[in-house]
Write a protein that holds these residues in place. Structure first.
Motif, PDB file in Angstrom:
ATOM      1  N   ALA A   2       0.824  -1.180  -0.067  1.00  0.00           N
ATOM      2  CA  ALA A   2      -0.129   0.051  -0.002  1.00  0.00           C
ATOM      3  C   ALA A   2       0.895   1.150   0.085  1.00  0.00           C
ATOM      4  CB  ALA A   2      -0.902  -0.122   1.162  1.00  0.00           C
ATOM      5  N   ALA A   3       0.153   2.441  -0.482  1.00  0.00           N
ATOM      6  CA  ALA A   3       0.936   3.662  -0.391  1.00  0.00           C
ATOM      7  C   ALA A   3       1.047   4.165   0.957  1.00  0.00           C
ATOM      8  CB  ALA A   3       0.112   4.677  -1.217  1.00  0.00           C
ATOM      9  N   PRO A   4       2.310   4.841   1.138  1.00  0.00           N
ATOM     10  CA  PRO A   4       2.496   5.520   2.598  1.00  0.00           C
ATOM     11  C   PRO A   4       1.319   6.031   3.101  1.00  0.00           C
ATOM     12  CG  PRO A   4       4.360   5.623   1.183  1.00  0.00           C
ATOM     13  CD  PRO A   4       3.270   5.285   0.249  1.00  0.00           C
ATOM     14  N   VAL A   5       1.302   6.083   4.430  1.00  0.00           N
ATOM     15  CA  VAL A   5      -0.105   6.642   4.882  1.00  0.00           C
ATOM     16  C   VAL A   5       0.349   8.114   5.633  1.00  0.00           C
ATOM     17  CG1 VAL A   5      -1.732   6.509   6.702  1.00  0.00           C
ATOM     18  CG2 VAL A   5      -1.225   4.651   5.184  1.00  0.00           C
ATOM     19  N   GLN A  13       1.345  13.322  13.907  1.00  0.00           N
ATOM     20  CA  GLN A  13       1.368  14.713  13.423  1.00  0.00           C
ATOM     21  C   GLN A  13       2.397  15.351  14.139  1.00  0.00           C
ATOM     22  OE1 GLN A  13      -0.250  16.084  10.857  1.00  0.00           O
ATOM     23  NE2 GLN A  13      -0.906  14.001  10.383  1.00  0.00           N
ATOM     24  N   LEU A  14       2.856  15.182  15.416  1.00  0.00           N
ATOM     25  CA  LEU A  14       4.018  16.060  16.019  1.00  0.00           C
ATOM     26  C   LEU A  14       5.113  15.667  15.201  1.00  0.00           C
ATOM     27  CD1 LEU A  14       3.341  15.003  19.954  1.00  0.00           C
ATOM     28  CD2 LEU A  14       2.985  17.187  18.824  1.00  0.00           C
ATOM     29  N   LEU A  15       5.375  14.498  14.855  1.00  0.00           N
ATOM     30  CA  LEU A  15       6.613  14.207  13.856  1.00  0.00           C
ATOM     31  C   LEU A  15       6.761  15.217  12.666  1.00  0.00           C
ATOM     32  CD1 LEU A  15       7.141  10.419  14.599  1.00  0.00           C
ATOM     33  CD2 LEU A  15       8.297  12.444  15.579  1.00  0.00           C
ATOM     34  N   ARG A  16       5.590  15.023  11.975  1.00  0.00           N
ATOM     35  CA  ARG A  16       5.491  15.600  10.937  1.00  0.00           C
ATOM     36  C   ARG A  16       5.555  17.208  11.018  1.00  0.00           C
ATOM     37  NH1 ARG A  16       4.287  13.301   6.536  1.00  0.00           N
ATOM     38  NH2 ARG A  16       3.579  15.108   5.331  1.00  0.00           N
ATOM     39  N   GLU A  17       5.257  17.753  12.338  1.00  0.00           N
ATOM     40  CA  GLU A  17       5.430  19.042  12.753  1.00  0.00           C
ATOM     41  C   GLU A  17       6.668  19.373  13.095  1.00  0.00           C
ATOM     42  OE1 GLU A  17       2.355  19.874  15.461  1.00  0.00           O
ATOM     43  OE2 GLU A  17       0.746  19.198  13.816  1.00  0.00           O
ATOM     44  N   LEU A  35       2.809   3.448  13.844  1.00  0.00           N
ATOM     45  CA  LEU A  35       3.699   4.211  12.578  1.00  0.00           C
ATOM     46  C   LEU A  35       3.869   3.307  11.835  1.00  0.00           C
ATOM     47  CD1 LEU A  35       6.301   5.994  14.986  1.00  0.00           C
ATOM     48  CD2 LEU A  35       4.175   6.909  13.935  1.00  0.00           C
ATOM     49  N   THR A  36       3.316   2.089  11.763  1.00  0.00           N
ATOM     50  CA  THR A  36       3.513   1.096  10.381  1.00  0.00           C
ATOM     51  C   THR A  36       2.866   1.723   9.292  1.00  0.00           C
ATOM     52  OG1 THR A  36       1.374  -0.201  11.039  1.00  0.00           O
ATOM     53  CG2 THR A  36       3.370  -0.978  12.093  1.00  0.00           C
ATOM     54  N   GLY A  37       3.810   1.678   8.254  1.00  0.00           N
ATOM     55  CA  GLY A  37       3.385   2.185   6.836  1.00  0.00           C
ATOM     56  C   GLY A  37       3.253   3.480   6.798  1.00  0.00           C
ATOM     57  N   CYS A  38       3.605   4.385   7.331  1.00  0.00           N
ATOM     58  CA  CYS A  38       3.681   5.707   7.598  1.00  0.00           C
ATOM     59  C   CYS A  38       4.578   6.530   6.761  1.00  0.00           C
ATOM     60  CB  CYS A  38       3.729   6.457   9.084  1.00  0.00           C
ATOM     61  SG  CYS A  38       2.325   6.129  10.109  1.00  0.00           S
ATOM     62  N   ASP A  39       4.178   7.667   6.114  1.00  0.00           N
ATOM     63  CA  ASP A  39       5.011   8.365   5.308  1.00  0.00           C
ATOM     64  C   ASP A  39       5.818   9.572   6.354  1.00  0.00           C
ATOM     65  OD1 ASP A  39       5.912  10.223   3.405  1.00  0.00           O
ATOM     66  OD2 ASP A  39       3.996  10.241   2.239  1.00  0.00           O
ATOM     67  N   PHE A  40       7.119   9.355   6.081  1.00  0.00           N
ATOM     68  CA  PHE A  40       8.053  10.238   6.779  1.00  0.00           C
ATOM     69  C   PHE A  40       8.966  10.857   5.879  1.00  0.00           C
ATOM     70  CE2 PHE A  40       7.103   6.720   9.939  1.00  0.00           C
ATOM     71  CZ  PHE A  40       6.845   7.363  10.824  1.00  0.00           C
ATOM     72  N   ARG A  41       8.484  11.067   4.447  1.00  0.00           N
ATOM     73  CA  ARG A  41       9.148  11.797   3.451  1.00  0.00           C
ATOM     74  C   ARG A  41       9.742  13.253   3.783  1.00  0.00           C
ATOM     75  NH1 ARG A  41       5.901  10.237  -1.782  1.00  0.00           N
ATOM     76  NH2 ARG A  41       4.047  10.598  -0.253  1.00  0.00           N
ATOM     77  N   HIS A  42      10.914  13.483   3.588  1.00  0.00           N
ATOM     78  CA  HIS A  42      11.507  14.771   3.825  1.00  0.00           C
ATOM     79  C   HIS A  42      11.780  15.336   5.255  1.00  0.00           C
ATOM     80  CE1 HIS A  42      11.563  15.172  -0.474  1.00  0.00           C
ATOM     81  NE2 HIS A  42      10.279  14.729  -0.623  1.00  0.00           N
ATOM     82  N   LEU A  43      11.166  14.509   6.287  1.00  0.00           N
ATOM     83  CA  LEU A  43      11.067  14.937   7.635  1.00  0.00           C
ATOM     84  C   LEU A  43      12.464  15.172   8.263  1.00  0.00           C
ATOM     85  CD1 LEU A  43       7.699  13.428   8.903  1.00  0.00           C
ATOM     86  CD2 LEU A  43       8.165  15.433   7.870  1.00  0.00           C
ATOM     87  N   PHE A  55       8.226   0.518  12.697  1.00  0.00           N
ATOM     88  CA  PHE A  55       8.274   1.378  11.536  1.00  0.00           C
ATOM     89  C   PHE A  55       8.180   0.293  10.413  1.00  0.00           C
ATOM     90  CE2 PHE A  55      10.644   3.834  14.336  1.00  0.00           C
ATOM     91  CZ  PHE A  55      10.124   5.145  14.502  1.00  0.00           C
ATOM     92  N   SER A  56       7.587  -0.847  10.448  1.00  0.00           N
ATOM     93  CA  SER A  56       7.329  -1.661   9.179  1.00  0.00           C
ATOM     94  C   SER A  56       6.689  -1.099   8.133  1.00  0.00           C
ATOM     95  CB  SER A  56       6.634  -2.903   9.737  1.00  0.00           C
ATOM     96  OG  SER A  56       7.231  -3.620  10.685  1.00  0.00           O
ATOM     97  N   ASN A  57       7.424  -1.075   6.973  1.00  0.00           N
ATOM     98  CA  ASN A  57       6.561  -0.929   5.770  1.00  0.00           C
ATOM     99  C   ASN A  57       6.559   0.644   5.602  1.00  0.00           C
ATOM    100  OD1 ASN A  57       6.310  -3.333   4.687  1.00  0.00           O
ATOM    101  ND2 ASN A  57       4.798  -3.638   6.313  1.00  0.00           N
ATOM    102  N   SER A  58       7.222   1.368   6.501  1.00  0.00           N
ATOM    103  CA  SER A  58       7.219   2.972   6.413  1.00  0.00           C
ATOM    104  C   SER A  58       8.217   3.255   5.303  1.00  0.00           C
ATOM    105  CB  SER A  58       7.845   3.602   7.732  1.00  0.00           C
ATOM    106  OG  SER A  58       6.670   3.124   8.629  1.00  0.00           O
ATOM    107  N   TYR A  59       7.930   4.893   4.951  1.00  0.00           N
ATOM    108  CA  TYR A  59       8.710   5.280   3.906  1.00  0.00           C
ATOM    109  C   TYR A  59       9.413   6.609   4.238  1.00  0.00           C
ATOM    110  CZ  TYR A  59       9.092   6.486  -0.997  1.00  0.00           C
ATOM    111  OH  TYR A  59       9.364   6.915  -2.240  1.00  0.00           O
TER     112      TYR A  59
END
Length: 114
Positions: A2-5, A13-17, A35-43, A55-59
């Motif tokens: 699946a696509a990252p979530v 959201q704290l991590l994204r901020e 946090l499984t499958g989460c989108d962490f791009r560019h953070l 962090f399984s399947n995370s991006y």
């Protein structure tokens, strides 16, 4: 796969901020997050306390992971670290250096050796 979530979970959201220290405090206080499958791009995740997190399947494409210690996280299996900054990052011993290199350079999913 699946696509990252991008989860609505307040801790994620704290991590994204960029509020890594606040995230760490809440986790240390006993709060939980998926946090499984989460989108962490560019953070920027420098300073993240990854102990016990899954962090399984995370991006992690182009994520700043410098100095993060993943040795006690539940799992990084299936995660991708393409073009991430990983200077000083500790990875679980179940991940071979070649596996990490392939993910870093080509975006392959991390596979634990059995």
């Amino acid at each position: 796969m699946a696509a990252p979530v991008i989860s609505d979970d307040p801790l994620y959201q704290l991590l994204r901020e960029g509020k890594v220290a606040v995230f760490n405090e809440k986790i240390a206080a006993g709060e939980t997050v998926d946090l499984t499958g989460c989108d962490f791009r560019h953070l920027n995740l420098q300073g993240l306390d990854a102990r016990g997190l899954d962090f399984s399947n995370s991006y992690f494409r182009q994520t700043d992971l410098r100095g993060v210690d993943f040795t006690e996280c539940k799992s990084l299996e299936g995660a991708s670290i393409h073009a991430a900054k990983i200077s000083g990052t500790y990875f679980p011993s179940e991940l071979d250096a070649e596996e990490i290199r392939l993910s870093l350079e080509h975006g392959t999913r991390l596979r634990y050796r059995r």
